[in-house]
Scaffold this motif. Structure first.
Motif, PDB file in Angstrom:
ATOM      1  N   GLN A  78     -24.236 107.285  40.173  1.00  0.00           N
ATOM      2  CA  GLN A  78     -23.215 106.260  40.425  1.00  0.00           C
ATOM      3  C   GLN A  78     -23.695 104.830  40.194  1.00  0.00           C
ATOM      4  O   GLN A  78     -22.944 104.029  39.624  1.00  0.00           O
ATOM      5  CB  GLN A  78     -22.632 106.414  41.831  1.00  0.00           C
ATOM      6  N   LEU A  81     -23.386 104.288  36.480  1.00  0.00           N
ATOM      7  CA  LEU A  81     -21.990 104.254  36.050  1.00  0.00           C
ATOM      8  C   LEU A  81     -21.295 102.975  36.514  1.00  0.00           C
ATOM      9  O   LEU A  81     -20.485 102.400  35.775  1.00  0.00           O
ATOM     10  CB  LEU A  81     -21.257 105.501  36.558  1.00  0.00           C
ATOM     11  N   SER A  82     -21.627 102.511  37.706  1.00  0.00           N
ATOM     12  CA  SER A  82     -21.064 101.248  38.197  1.00  0.00           C
ATOM     13  C   SER A  82     -21.558 100.070  37.367  1.00  0.00           C
ATOM     14  O   SER A  82     -20.794  99.147  37.053  1.00  0.00           O
ATOM     15  CB  SER A  82     -21.433 101.038  39.663  1.00  0.00           C
ATOM     16  N   LYS A  85     -19.608  99.591  34.147  1.00  0.00           N
ATOM     17  CA  LYS A  85     -18.292  98.962  34.316  1.00  0.00           C
ATOM     18  C   LYS A  85     -18.390  97.441  34.251  1.00  0.00           C
ATOM     19  O   LYS A  85     -17.438  96.774  33.872  1.00  0.00           O
ATOM     20  CB  LYS A  85     -17.652  99.407  35.628  1.00  0.00           C
ATOM     21  N   THR A  86     -19.542  96.881  34.589  1.00  0.00           N
ATOM     22  CA  THR A  86     -19.721  95.428  34.537  1.00  0.00           C
ATOM     23  C   THR A  86     -20.133  94.959  33.144  1.00  0.00           C
ATOM     24  O   THR A  86     -20.238  93.763  32.913  1.00  0.00           O
ATOM     25  CB  THR A  86     -20.799  94.965  35.546  1.00  0.00           C
ATOM     26  N   GLU A  88     -18.521  95.714  30.205  1.00  0.00           N
ATOM     27  CA  GLU A  88     -17.390  96.111  29.369  1.00  0.00           C
ATOM     28  C   GLU A  88     -17.421  95.588  27.930  1.00  0.00           C
ATOM     29  O   GLU A  88     -17.149  96.355  27.015  1.00  0.00           O
ATOM     30  CB  GLU A  88     -16.073  95.709  30.032  1.00  0.00           C
ATOM     31  N   ASN A  94     -19.696 106.121  26.508  1.00  0.00           N
ATOM     32  CA  ASN A  94     -20.749 106.685  27.345  1.00  0.00           C
ATOM     33  C   ASN A  94     -20.477 108.176  27.436  1.00  0.00           C
ATOM     34  O   ASN A  94     -19.522 108.595  28.075  1.00  0.00           O
ATOM     35  CB  ASN A  94     -20.757 106.042  28.731  1.00  0.00           C
TER      36      ASN A  94
END
Length: 136
Positions: A78, A81-82, A85-86, A88, A94
């Motif tokens: 996680q 993956l988090s 997201k930052t 982009e 992915n």
């Protein structure tokens, strides 16, 4: 079950998804309405999931195309993956994969300097192996 006409439709739409149904019909020897009905059937059955635009990343200022094999440091993914997201504007895809690495990350960057900054931040979450795309 797809027949040869369906395969021809998929081939034509893969080349140009903006083709008119009349032109598509001419290419595959059907009327425009018949071609349209076939396309609607392919869409409703989920074979055609959507349409997309191919973007020239270099003309948008992204000159570095990187493929990064991701090796997670733990079974808890996680944080990685988090982090993605930052990021982009850089991350294209992915893929969770099997094999030596856990993920295959496809990215674009305007410069090697921005790639380097990304890799420093990425390494806080995972280990990686970098490949640069020379030519498509």
């Amino acid at each position: 079950m797809l027949d040869n006409t369906d395969l021809q439709i998929l081939d034509e739409l893969s080349r140009n998804s903006r083709i008119s149904m009349k032109e598509l019909g001419q290419k595959i020897h059907l009327s425009g309405p018949a071609a349209s009905a076939r396309v609607e059937k392919l869409e409703s059955s989920g074979i055609i999931e959507g349409y997309t635009v191919k973007i020239n990343q270099v003309k948008l200022g992204y000159h570095v195309h990187a493929i990064i094999s991701i090796y997670t440091k733990s079974t808890h993914h996680q944080p990685y993956l988090s982090f993605l997201k930052t990021q982009e504007p850089y991350v294209l895809n992915n893929y969770k994969i099997s094999g030596d690495s856990c993920y295959l990350l496809e990215c674009k960057f305007p410069s090697n300097e921005e790639l380097d900054q990304f890799l420093v931040k990425l390494n806080e979450h995972v280990n990686y192996q970098l490949s640069i795309v020379i030519n498509k």
